[in-house]
Design a protein around this motif. Structure first.
Motif, mmCIF file in Angstrom:
data_model
loop_
_atom_site.group_PDB
_atom_site.id
_atom_site.type_symbol
_atom_site.label_atom_id
_atom_site.label_comp_id
_atom_site.label_asym_id
_atom_site.label_seq_id
_atom_site.Cartn_x
_atom_site.Cartn_y
_atom_site.Cartn_z
ATOM 1 N N ASP A 145 5.752 -7.883 -14.963
ATOM 2 C CA ASP A 145 4.983 -8.791 -16.017
ATOM 3 C C ASP A 145 4.849 -10.174 -14.971
ATOM 4 N N GLU A 146 4.985 -10.177 -13.955
ATOM 5 C CA GLU A 146 4.836 -11.107 -12.991
ATOM 6 C C GLU A 146 3.760 -10.332 -12.168
ATOM 7 N N HIS A 147 3.280 -9.255 -12.383
ATOM 8 C CA HIS A 147 1.764 -9.351 -11.406
ATOM 9 C C HIS A 147 0.631 -8.876 -12.856
ATOM 10 N N ALA A 148 1.346 -8.901 -13.741
ATOM 11 C CA ALA A 148 0.422 -8.585 -14.531
ATOM 12 C C ALA A 148 -0.780 -9.284 -14.444
ATOM 13 N N LEU A 149 -0.421 -10.287 -14.162
ATOM 14 C CA LEU A 149 -1.524 -11.811 -14.423
ATOM 15 C C LEU A 149 -2.329 -11.527 -13.452
ATOM 16 N N ASP A 150 -1.985 -11.092 -11.823
ATOM 17 C CA ASP A 150 -2.137 -10.882 -10.927
ATOM 18 C C ASP A 150 -3.436 -10.201 -11.202
ATOM 19 N N LEU A 151 -3.523 -8.545 -11.352
ATOM 20 C CA LEU A 151 -3.964 -7.885 -11.582
ATOM 21 C C LEU A 151 -5.409 -8.255 -12.393
ATOM 22 N N VAL A 152 -5.311 -8.717 -13.993
ATOM 23 C CA VAL A 152 -5.729 -9.246 -14.729
ATOM 24 C C VAL A 152 -6.520 -9.950 -14.002
ATOM 25 N N THR A 153 -6.676 -10.366 -12.942
ATOM 26 C CA THR A 153 -7.497 -12.080 -12.128
ATOM 27 C C THR A 153 -7.955 -11.088 -10.732
ATOM 28 N N ILE A 154 -7.521 -9.569 -10.564
ATOM 29 C CA ILE A 154 -8.124 -9.328 -9.733
ATOM 30 C C ILE A 154 -9.494 -8.361 -10.199
ATOM 31 N N LEU A 155 -9.537 -7.849 -11.662
ATOM 32 C CA LEU A 155 -10.303 -7.521 -12.530
ATOM 33 C C LEU A 155 -11.765 -8.388 -12.700
ATOM 34 N N ASP A 156 -11.370 -9.641 -13.109
ATOM 35 C CA ASP A 156 -11.786 -11.002 -13.500
ATOM 36 C C ASP A 156 -12.904 -11.224 -12.512
ATOM 37 N N ASP A 174 -15.930 -1.532 -3.124
ATOM 38 C CA ASP A 174 -15.360 -0.705 -3.667
ATOM 39 C C ASP A 174 -14.146 -0.899 -4.867
ATOM 40 N N ALA A 175 -14.135 -0.765 -6.290
ATOM 41 C CA ALA A 175 -12.929 -1.133 -7.175
ATOM 42 C C ALA A 175 -11.993 -0.361 -7.497
ATOM 43 N N GLU A 176 -12.762 1.150 -6.858
ATOM 44 C CA GLU A 176 -11.192 2.030 -7.077
ATOM 45 C C GLU A 176 -10.768 1.652 -5.795
ATOM 46 N N ARG A 177 -11.034 1.675 -4.944
ATOM 47 C CA ARG A 177 -10.132 1.556 -3.197
ATOM 48 C C ARG A 177 -9.695 0.279 -3.345
ATOM 49 N N MET A 178 -10.279 -0.869 -3.502
ATOM 50 C CA MET A 178 -9.307 -2.095 -3.362
ATOM 51 C C MET A 178 -7.772 -2.566 -4.813
ATOM 52 N N LEU A 179 -8.669 -1.745 -5.499
ATOM 53 C CA LEU A 179 -7.052 -1.318 -6.611
ATOM 54 C C LEU A 179 -5.754 -0.517 -6.181
ATOM 55 N N THR A 180 -6.354 0.976 -5.287
ATOM 56 C CA THR A 180 -5.323 1.374 -5.431
ATOM 57 C C THR A 180 -5.176 0.883 -4.319
ATOM 58 N N ALA A 181 -5.442 0.249 -3.303
ATOM 59 C CA ALA A 181 -4.494 -0.365 -2.353
ATOM 60 C C ALA A 181 -3.329 -1.625 -2.655
ATOM 61 N N TYR A 182 -4.067 -1.928 -3.603
ATOM 62 C CA TYR A 182 -3.107 -3.418 -4.442
ATOM 63 C C TYR A 182 -2.214 -3.356 -4.970
ATOM 64 N N LEU A 183 -2.521 -1.632 -5.759
ATOM 65 C CA LEU A 183 -1.888 -1.106 -6.798
ATOM 66 C C LEU A 183 0.096 -0.566 -5.660
ATOM 67 N N THR A 184 -1.010 -0.059 -4.821
ATOM 68 C CA THR A 184 0.289 1.016 -4.291
ATOM 69 C C THR A 184 1.208 0.394 -3.059
ATOM 70 N N GLY A 185 0.541 -0.708 -2.623
ATOM 71 C CA GLY A 185 1.669 -2.259 -1.999
ATOM 72 C C GLY A 185 2.509 -3.099 -3.364
ATOM 73 N N LEU A 186 2.566 -2.906 -4.481
ATOM 74 C CA LEU A 186 3.567 -2.867 -5.446
ATOM 75 C C LEU A 186 4.845 -2.684 -5.347
ATOM 76 N N PRO A 187 5.598 -4.006 -5.034
ATOM 77 C CA PRO A 187 7.598 -2.528 -5.216
ATOM 78 C C PRO A 187 7.471 -2.807 -6.226
ATOM 79 N N ARG A 188 8.301 -1.063 -6.301
ATOM 80 C CA ARG A 188 8.674 -0.133 -7.177
ATOM 81 C C ARG A 188 10.345 -0.309 -7.776
ATOM 82 N N ALA A 189 10.293 -0.020 -9.171
ATOM 83 C CA ALA A 189 11.547 -1.325 -9.248
ATOM 84 C C ALA A 189 12.700 0.035 -8.598
ATOM 85 N N GLY A 190 13.682 -0.155 -9.119
ATOM 86 C CA GLY A 190 14.686 1.540 -8.681
ATOM 87 C C GLY A 190 15.664 0.656 -7.897
#
Length: 190
Positions: A145-156, A174-190
């Motif tokens: 929930d906290e990261h969803a707004l950030d992700l939509v903002t990046i897409l904007d 390179d949108a795909e490269r940027m998004l991959t880096a962002y998504l990979t860097g997010l903390p995972r639950a667990g």
């Protein structure tokens, strides 16, 4: 005839995309539709009414497109990044709508009710945020929930880059490269 309103809104969107918000007049829409001068003002009495018609039409169309997507969510950062980069390209391909949306978002800052319809209060906004949350949940991201707004903002930002920023004429991010880096860097639950 009520079916004329969507045509007027669509023509007004084209006028804004081509000439900017300053070019939006009732007469310009009449000319765009090749209808009798004064016809648009029958459906939208004031310029504000005309702008509101455009704002509602853009929101309606975008919400319709977002709800049509039913592809399964990728379960890897690279897969989700690829899917989101493709969505960004689809938005960019709808150039007239996207340029009009950008122009309206900037010009309507001082009109909170209309600005809200273009931004945080747009019906499509919750669809985008819930889609982002679902994508992040599929990746197992902690606190999606906290990261969803950030992700939509990046897409904007990626859309802005392509339609109004340096990506219009210069090197494109390179949108795909940027998004991959962002998504990979997010903390995972667990």
């Amino acid at each position: 005839m009520e079916t004329r309103r969507p045509d007027i809104a669509d023509a007004a969107i084209r006028v804004i995309a081509r000439d900017g918000l300053r070019g939006l007049t009732h007469r310009a829409v009449d000319r765009e539709l090749a209808i009798a001068i004064g016809s648009t003002s029958y459906y939208a009495r004031t310029r504000r009414d005309l702008v509101e018609l455009v704002v509602r039409r853009l929101s309606e169309r975008t919400a319709g497109e977002v709800t049509r997507s039913s592809a399964p969510l990728p379960r890897t950062s690279a897969g989700l990044a690829k899917a989101l980069a493709a969505v960004t390209e689809q938005v960019v391909a709808r150039e007239a709508d996207s340029r009009a949306r950008l122009a309206l978002a900037v010009d309507l800052v001082d009109e909170p009710d209309l600005h809200s319809l273009m931004t945080d209060g747009a019906p499509v906004r919750e669809l985008l945020l819930s889609g982002a949350r679902a994508g992040l949940e599929a990746l197992g991201v902690d606190r999606p929930d906290e990261h969803a707004l950030d992700l939509v903002t990046i897409l904007d930002g990626l859309v802005y880059h392509r339609l109004a920023g340096p990506g219009v004429r210069g090197a494109r991010a390179d949108a795909e490269r940027m998004l991959t880096a962002y998504l990979t860097g997010l903390p995972r639950a667990g």
